[in-house]
Design a protein around this motif. Structure first.
Motif, PDB file in Angstrom:
ATOM      1  N   TYR B   2       0.841  -1.188   0.000  1.00 51.57           N
ATOM      2  CA  TYR B   2       0.000   0.000   0.000  1.00 51.57           C
ATOM      3  C   TYR B   2       0.883   1.246   0.000  1.00 51.57           C
ATOM      4  O   TYR B   2       1.932   1.285   0.625  1.00 51.57           O
ATOM      5  CB  TYR B   2      -0.908   0.001   1.231  1.00 51.57           C
ATOM      6  CG  TYR B   2      -1.885   1.152   1.212  1.00 51.57           C
ATOM      7  CD1 TYR B   2      -2.920   1.172   0.290  1.00 51.57           C
ATOM      8  CD2 TYR B   2      -1.751   2.223   2.083  1.00 51.57           C
ATOM      9  CE1 TYR B   2      -3.811   2.238   0.241  1.00 51.57           C
ATOM     10  CE2 TYR B   2      -2.636   3.289   2.047  1.00 51.57           C
ATOM     11  CZ  TYR B   2      -3.657   3.292   1.123  1.00 51.57           C
ATOM     12  OH  TYR B   2      -4.535   4.350   1.077  1.00 51.57           O
ATOM     13  N   ASP B   5      -1.931   7.958  -0.155  1.00 47.96           N
ATOM     14  CA  ASP B   5      -2.297   9.052  -1.053  1.00 47.96           C
ATOM     15  C   ASP B   5      -2.380  10.329  -0.201  1.00 47.96           C
ATOM     16  O   ASP B   5      -1.980  10.327   0.963  1.00 47.96           O
ATOM     17  CB  ASP B   5      -3.600   8.755  -1.813  1.00 47.96           C
ATOM     18  CG  ASP B   5      -4.823   8.699  -0.907  1.00 47.96           C
ATOM     19  OD1 ASP B   5      -4.689   8.986   0.304  1.00 47.96           O
ATOM     20  OD2 ASP B   5      -5.909   8.380  -1.414  1.00 47.96           O
ATOM     21  N   PHE B   7      -4.692  11.826   1.305  1.00 52.76           N
ATOM     22  CA  PHE B   7      -5.496  11.763   2.533  1.00 52.76           C
ATOM     23  C   PHE B   7      -4.702  11.096   3.659  1.00 52.76           C
ATOM     24  O   PHE B   7      -4.665  11.579   4.785  1.00 52.76           O
ATOM     25  CB  PHE B   7      -6.806  11.004   2.282  1.00 52.76           C
ATOM     26  CG  PHE B   7      -7.663  11.668   1.244  1.00 52.76           C
ATOM     27  CD1 PHE B   7      -8.395  12.801   1.565  1.00 52.76           C
ATOM     28  CD2 PHE B   7      -7.718  11.179  -0.050  1.00 52.76           C
ATOM     29  CE1 PHE B   7      -9.178  13.430   0.610  1.00 52.76           C
ATOM     30  CE2 PHE B   7      -8.493  11.799  -1.010  1.00 52.76           C
ATOM     31  CZ  PHE B   7      -9.222  12.930  -0.687  1.00 52.76           C
ATOM     32  N   GLN B 151      -7.641   1.582   7.742  1.00 53.63           N
ATOM     33  CA  GLN B 151      -8.186   2.920   7.512  1.00 53.63           C
ATOM     34  C   GLN B 151      -9.461   3.135   8.312  1.00 53.63           C
ATOM     35  O   GLN B 151      -9.611   4.141   9.001  1.00 53.63           O
ATOM     36  CB  GLN B 151      -8.429   3.130   6.015  1.00 53.63           C
ATOM     37  CG  GLN B 151      -7.109   3.074   5.248  1.00 53.63           C
ATOM     38  CD  GLN B 151      -7.231   3.523   3.803  1.00 53.63           C
ATOM     39  OE1 GLN B 151      -8.173   4.211   3.432  1.00 53.63           O
ATOM     40  NE2 GLN B 151      -6.268   3.133   2.985  1.00 53.63           N
ATOM     41  N   TRP B 152     -10.356   2.187   8.242  1.00 47.06           N
ATOM     42  CA  TRP B 152     -11.637   2.335   8.959  1.00 47.06           C
ATOM     43  C   TRP B 152     -11.413   2.514  10.463  1.00 47.06           C
ATOM     44  O   TRP B 152     -12.091   3.297  11.124  1.00 47.06           O
ATOM     45  CB  TRP B 152     -12.510   1.103   8.687  1.00 47.06           C
ATOM     46  CG  TRP B 152     -13.614   0.907   9.666  1.00 47.06           C
ATOM     47  CD1 TRP B 152     -14.811   1.569   9.703  1.00 47.06           C
ATOM     48  CD2 TRP B 152     -13.626  -0.003  10.783  1.00 47.06           C
ATOM     49  NE1 TRP B 152     -15.570   1.119  10.772  1.00 47.06           N
ATOM     50  CE2 TRP B 152     -14.862   0.151  11.445  1.00 47.06           C
ATOM     51  CE3 TRP B 152     -12.713  -0.940  11.272  1.00 47.06           C
ATOM     52  CZ2 TRP B 152     -15.204  -0.586  12.573  1.00 47.06           C
ATOM     53  CZ3 TRP B 152     -13.048  -1.680  12.383  1.00 47.06           C
ATOM     54  CH2 TRP B 152     -14.283  -1.497  13.030  1.00 47.06           C
ATOM     55  N   ALA B 278     -23.416   3.828   4.442  1.00 40.61           N
ATOM     56  CA  ALA B 278     -22.194   4.258   3.754  1.00 40.61           C
ATOM     57  C   ALA B 278     -20.993   3.384   4.104  1.00 40.61           C
ATOM     58  O   ALA B 278     -19.917   3.542   3.531  1.00 40.61           O
ATOM     59  CB  ALA B 278     -21.895   5.716   4.114  1.00 40.61           C
ATOM     60  N   LEU B 279     -21.188   2.461   5.034  1.00 40.29           N
ATOM     61  CA  LEU B 279     -20.078   1.569   5.382  1.00 40.29           C
ATOM     62  C   LEU B 279     -19.882   0.472   4.347  1.00 40.29           C
ATOM     63  O   LEU B 279     -18.895  -0.245   4.366  1.00 40.29           O
ATOM     64  CB  LEU B 279     -20.347   0.908   6.742  1.00 40.29           C
ATOM     65  CG  LEU B 279     -20.120   1.789   7.962  1.00 40.29           C
ATOM     66  CD1 LEU B 279     -20.763   1.148   9.179  1.00 40.29           C
ATOM     67  CD2 LEU B 279     -18.631   2.009   8.190  1.00 40.29           C
ATOM     68  N   GLN B 280     -20.871   0.310   3.489  1.00 39.08           N
ATOM     69  CA  GLN B 280     -20.745  -0.735   2.490  1.00 39.08           C
ATOM     70  C   GLN B 280     -19.544  -0.448   1.586  1.00 39.08           C
ATOM     71  O   GLN B 280     -19.350   0.675   1.131  1.00 39.08           O
ATOM     72  CB  GLN B 280     -22.031  -0.817   1.679  1.00 39.08           C
ATOM     73  CG  GLN B 280     -22.123  -2.137   0.988  1.00 39.08           C
ATOM     74  CD  GLN B 280     -23.456  -2.350   0.296  1.00 39.08           C
ATOM     75  OE1 GLN B 280     -23.471  -2.876  -0.788  1.00 39.08           O
ATOM     76  NE2 GLN B 280     -24.563  -1.946   0.888  1.00 39.08           N
ATOM     77  N   PRO B 282     -17.619  -0.316  -1.649  1.00 43.55           N
ATOM     78  CA  PRO B 282     -17.857  -0.395  -3.090  1.00 43.55           C
ATOM     79  C   PRO B 282     -16.826  -1.306  -3.749  1.00 43.55           C
ATOM     80  O   PRO B 282     -15.672  -1.342  -3.328  1.00 43.55           O
ATOM     81  CB  PRO B 282     -17.666   1.043  -3.573  1.00 43.55           C
ATOM     82  CG  PRO B 282     -17.463   1.879  -2.360  1.00 43.55           C
ATOM     83  CD  PRO B 282     -17.113   0.979  -1.230  1.00 43.55           C
ATOM     84  N   ASP B 284     -15.287  -0.948  -6.442  1.00 45.99           N
ATOM     85  CA  ASP B 284     -14.122  -0.245  -6.992  1.00 45.99           C
ATOM     86  C   ASP B 284     -13.122   0.148  -5.903  1.00 45.99           C
ATOM     87  O   ASP B 284     -11.939   0.304  -6.172  1.00 45.99           O
ATOM     88  CB  ASP B 284     -14.528   0.969  -7.843  1.00 45.99           C
ATOM     89  CG  ASP B 284     -15.351   1.977  -7.056  1.00 45.99           C
ATOM     90  OD1 ASP B 284     -15.670   1.696  -5.888  1.00 45.99           O
ATOM     91  OD2 ASP B 284     -15.675   3.035  -7.613  1.00 45.99           O
ATOM     92  N   GLU B 285     -13.584   0.286  -4.659  1.00 45.53           N
ATOM     93  CA  GLU B 285     -12.647   0.573  -3.578  1.00 45.53           C
ATOM     94  C   GLU B 285     -11.815  -0.680  -3.270  1.00 45.53           C
ATOM     95  O   GLU B 285     -10.597  -0.595  -3.066  1.00 45.53           O
ATOM     96  CB  GLU B 285     -13.399   1.044  -2.329  1.00 45.53           C
ATOM     97  CG  GLU B 285     -12.537   1.232  -1.081  1.00 45.53           C
ATOM     98  CD  GLU B 285     -11.489   2.350  -1.197  1.00 45.53           C
ATOM     99  OE1 GLU B 285     -11.475   3.064  -2.211  1.00 45.53           O
ATOM    100  OE2 GLU B 285     -10.666   2.478  -0.259  1.00 45.53           O
ATOM    101  N   ARG B 288      -9.346  -0.875  -5.944  1.00 41.98           N
ATOM    102  CA  ARG B 288      -8.300   0.139  -5.788  1.00 41.98           C
ATOM    103  C   ARG B 288      -7.230  -0.344  -4.808  1.00 41.98           C
ATOM    104  O   ARG B 288      -6.031  -0.250  -5.079  1.00 41.98           O
ATOM    105  CB  ARG B 288      -8.921   1.439  -5.261  1.00 41.98           C
ATOM    106  CG  ARG B 288      -7.986   2.632  -5.241  1.00 41.98           C
ATOM    107  CD  ARG B 288      -8.682   3.870  -4.645  1.00 41.98           C
ATOM    108  NE  ARG B 288      -8.783   3.793  -3.207  1.00 41.98           N
ATOM    109  CZ  ARG B 288      -7.831   4.208  -2.365  1.00 41.98           C
ATOM    110  NH1 ARG B 288      -6.717   4.744  -2.837  1.00 41.98           N
ATOM    111  NH2 ARG B 288      -7.993   4.102  -1.071  1.00 41.98           N
TER     112      ARG B 288
END
Ligand code: SF4
Lengths: 165, 551
Positions: B2, B5, B7, B151-152, B278-280, B282, B284-285, B288
């Protein structure tokens, strides 16, 4: 006790009553026990009412009654008793409570950001120094990784909206 | 690996500033030590017997060579020239000065590292399989999900003041090298009947004074729900976990008092509300993050490498290192090399600055610049061409890192114990040193085979003694150091808690006792039987008999 609301020292219009105190005029905050035992007379007064929950009293206990309250105060008996963080999330996210959620007890500047992110919007603090520290305390970390009860957008959402490089 | 970025960079940098400010408030006297304590503990800074100790997170045990060099630099510049790798896949520096810790954190931030949540009652560094990405028996690389969890969980506003610390481990392989059944939450990657990959969720495991093996709360959790499910477990625990007694505050006690069915019901109920929030995650994440962990550019190689086989035949020392320290890789022609931090007579897990630099160099030459820290306190180069193993081994030998003992008796885990820790009843490291000296004959160790000895200086069990094949626990007997011995523990997919063999042994006698146990095993094992198999077959009795015969 100084009260912080919207980042500044605020007038406290609420009076917090102990169980043995006489009821008073104006907005009052009562304990859960008092609410449960004097419910009808409290409602009959027709003035703003708040409820104060100890850290072992979940807001689930008043979930049905929340529209009757203008304020829910959540106690931190010690700064490191973190139950009320979850309670605040439940009040905001689960029950959609729109009134004031107030942190009382062990409330220090190094927790303001966490509390705000969980949905607290009023903070009773020990001294005025904490009021001066507010702005810095809530802005010194600008990145969030999780959705919270506040308006901050987590990194995940910001990343997804970023224009493709 | 990893890479941060903007953030991630911003957060870690801001956290350094925040901590610098807190340290300044302490140094100026604005904060008392009592007020400062919870703040420094949120950033891995402990006050130990003699000095401060700074614990730096190595997320899921993965390090780049650049990061390793920075750790070497910090060891040299701010410490006494070494660091200590821990059972949480982290590194500790034992002698930093308080006023310099913000500078150390700033140095770390430069290489995308930090000390966030390496202590305190919050979600700690998520640990994983040290062979992740290279293991032949793996469904998927678990580090993708470790990073998502990292991260979470970082500065999670709701879970910073939990009843107690909280540890999550993830494995993607069938053979469990991450000890997922002795964590607060263990995630075992599984494939369901439809062929989709998700997680078996295990909850309520842990060591400490009440060792408990975790139980499965959900057989299969689809990936996209990972974070909401974790959040549901943590939310239930944060509200209901005990806060009146430090020793009953871990989630294992809650799970036990509620019962697993009821606990699962509470979690599922909570989860039903937040599952589609919003915890779901995605798709694409996930993709990524996955791209960061894409396999390195392996060459297409034959799996049988002649020069390697020849060297192995010619050089017995090399052969014995290969036997213990080299593991199969999923790619033909590659291998996984374990670098032992357990040389005879040295504290387990310690590495000097020059050894760290050497490992960084070797990772660059031979392992796509990647290094792993294992929960058994060794290092790993995960991607070595078999053809390079001999050269690697020679270089390791030059820096005293080629001890051929991975998985053998002298590959012990020992907590800091009385030499550093103010909770200790007894010394751990000197006992480990004495045992490794007693068994310094490596031929003998090879003959004994796979044997895990784990030593804790007190009941807090940081040395994981409960899951050692032989576990030693420091106890205090009228002010004297004694050691209680347990046998038959295991931390892999056959997790078991060791059984106490009998009365404790004194500091002077404990090494003899270990030797008697080993000799008893050698006498009664049937062919090819490992220590743990023998124990499972015969139980405590034969060991009891030889240990206490004369008493
Ligand atoms: S097991 Fe005890 S002695 Fe060892 S490090 Fe943990 S607390 Fe200290």
């Amino acid at each position: 006790m100084p009260l912080i609301k919207e980042g500044v020292l605020a007038e406290d219009s609420w009076q917090s009553l102990a169980d043995e105190d006489e009821l008073r005029e104006g907005p009052i905050v009562v304990t859960l026990e008092r609410w449960q035992s004097e419910r009808d007379s409290l409602l009959a007064r027709n003035t703003p009412l708040g409820v104060r929950l100890r850290s072992d009293q979940s807001p689930a206990l008043v979930a049905e009654d929340l529209e009757r309250f203008g304020l829910v105060a959540l106690e931190f008996p010690k700064f490191n008793d973190g139950r009320a963080y979850s309670y605040a999330r439940l009040l905001r996210d689960r029950y959609g409570f729109k009134g004031e959620v107030r942190a009382v007890g062990g409330v220090f500047r190094d927790q303001f950001l966490l509390m705000q992110r969980c949905g607290f919007d009023a903070f009773e603090v020990a001294d005025k120094a904490a009021v001066e520290a507010w702005e810095k305390a809530i802005s010194e970390i600008s990145v969030t990784y999780q959705p919270g009860a506040d308006a901050r957008r987590p990194a995940l959402a910001l990343r997804r909206n970023r224009p493709a490089a | 690996m990893y890479r941060y970025d903007e953030f991630d960079h911003t957060l870690v940098t801001e956290r350094v500033h925040q901590f610098r400010d807190q340290v300044e408030r302490r140094l100026s006297g604005e904060l008392t030590e009592d007020q400062f304590k919870p703040l420094r503990l949120m950033n891995g800074l402990y006050l130990q017997l003699h000095a401060y100790m700074l614990r730096v997170a190595v997320p899921y045990g993965t390090l780049s060579s650049t990061q390793m060099r920075k750790l070497a630099y910090i060891a040299r510049r701010y410490d006494k020239g070494y660091g200590h790798f821990t059972t949480r896949q982290n590194i500790q520096f034992n002698w930093p000065k308080l006023e310099e810790t913000p500078d150390i954190l700033a140095e770390l931030a430069e290489v995308e590292m930090h000390a966030i949540q390496t202590s305190g009652n919050c979600i700690r560094n998520t640990t994983s399989d040290q062979f992740a990405g290279a293991a032949a028996d793996e469904i998927e690389d678990p580090r993708v999900y470790c990073e998502i969890i990292r991260q979470w969980s970082t500065l999670h506003p709701e879970f910073t003041f939990l009843p107690r610390k909280f540890k999550i481990a993830v494995t993607g392989a069938d053979h469990d090298r991450a000890a997922v059944r002795v964590h607060d939450i263990g995630l075992q990657m599984r494939r369901n009947e439809a062929g989709e990959v998700g997680f078996e969720v295990i909850v309520g495991g842990g060591l400490g004074r009440t060792p408990v093996i975790g139980q499965t709360i959900r057989e299969f959790l689809p990936k996209q729900h990972l974070l909401s499910y974790l959040e549901a477990i943590l939310r239930v625990y944060n509200q209901l976990g005990r806060r009146d007694n430090l020793y009953k505050a871990r989630i294992k006690i809650l799970v036990r008092s509620e019962g697993i069915e009821n606990f699962a019901r509470l979690v599922e109920e909570e989860w039903s509300h937040i599952k589609d929030s919003a915890l779901q995650l995605p798709e694409d994440e996930i993709t990524r993050i996955e791209t960061y962990f894409a396999p390195p550019r392996y060459e297409r190689l034959e799996d049988t490498v002649r020069e390697f086989e020849v060297k192995r035949f010619e050089d017995r020392d090399f052969a014995s290192w290969v036997r213990t320290n080299v593991t199969a890789h999923k790619e033909p022609g590659y291998a996984v090399a374990t670098i032992s931090l357990k040389p005879t007579g040295k504290p387990p897990g310690d590495a000097s600055a020059w050894q760290m630099d050497a490992v960084a160099d070797l990772a660059e030459s031979y392992s796509f610049s990647e290094i792993r820290v294992t929960h058994e306190q060794n290092l790993v180069l995960p991607n070595v061409r078999k053809a390079d193993l001999y050269a690697l081994w020679q270089s390791l030998r030059d820096v005293e890192l080629a001890t051929p003992n991975a998985g053998l008796l002298s590959d012990m885990i020992a907590c800091p114990g009385l030499d550093y820790c103010n909770l200790a009843n007894a010394r751990s490291i000197p006992v480990a040193q004495r045992i490794s000296e007693r068994f310094s004959d490596l031929e003998r160790q090879h003959d004994i085979g796979s044997l895990k000895i784990k030593i804790s200086g007190c009941i807090n069990a940081c040395g994981h003694h409960h899951v050692g094949h032989i576990g030693l626990l420091g106890v205090d007997k009228k002010g004297e150091e004694f050691y209680q011995i347990t046998l038959g523990g295991s931390a892999d997919e056959n997790t078991a808690i060791g059984k106490i063999v009998g009365p404790a042994f004194s500091y002077d006698d404990v090494v003899d006792a270990v030797e008697k146990i080993v000799d008893t095993y050698l006498n009664i094992r049937s062919e090819d039987e490992e220590f743990s198999d023998t124990f499972r077959r015969v139980g405590l009795t034969p060991f009891k008999e030889t240990l206490y015969a004369a008493h």
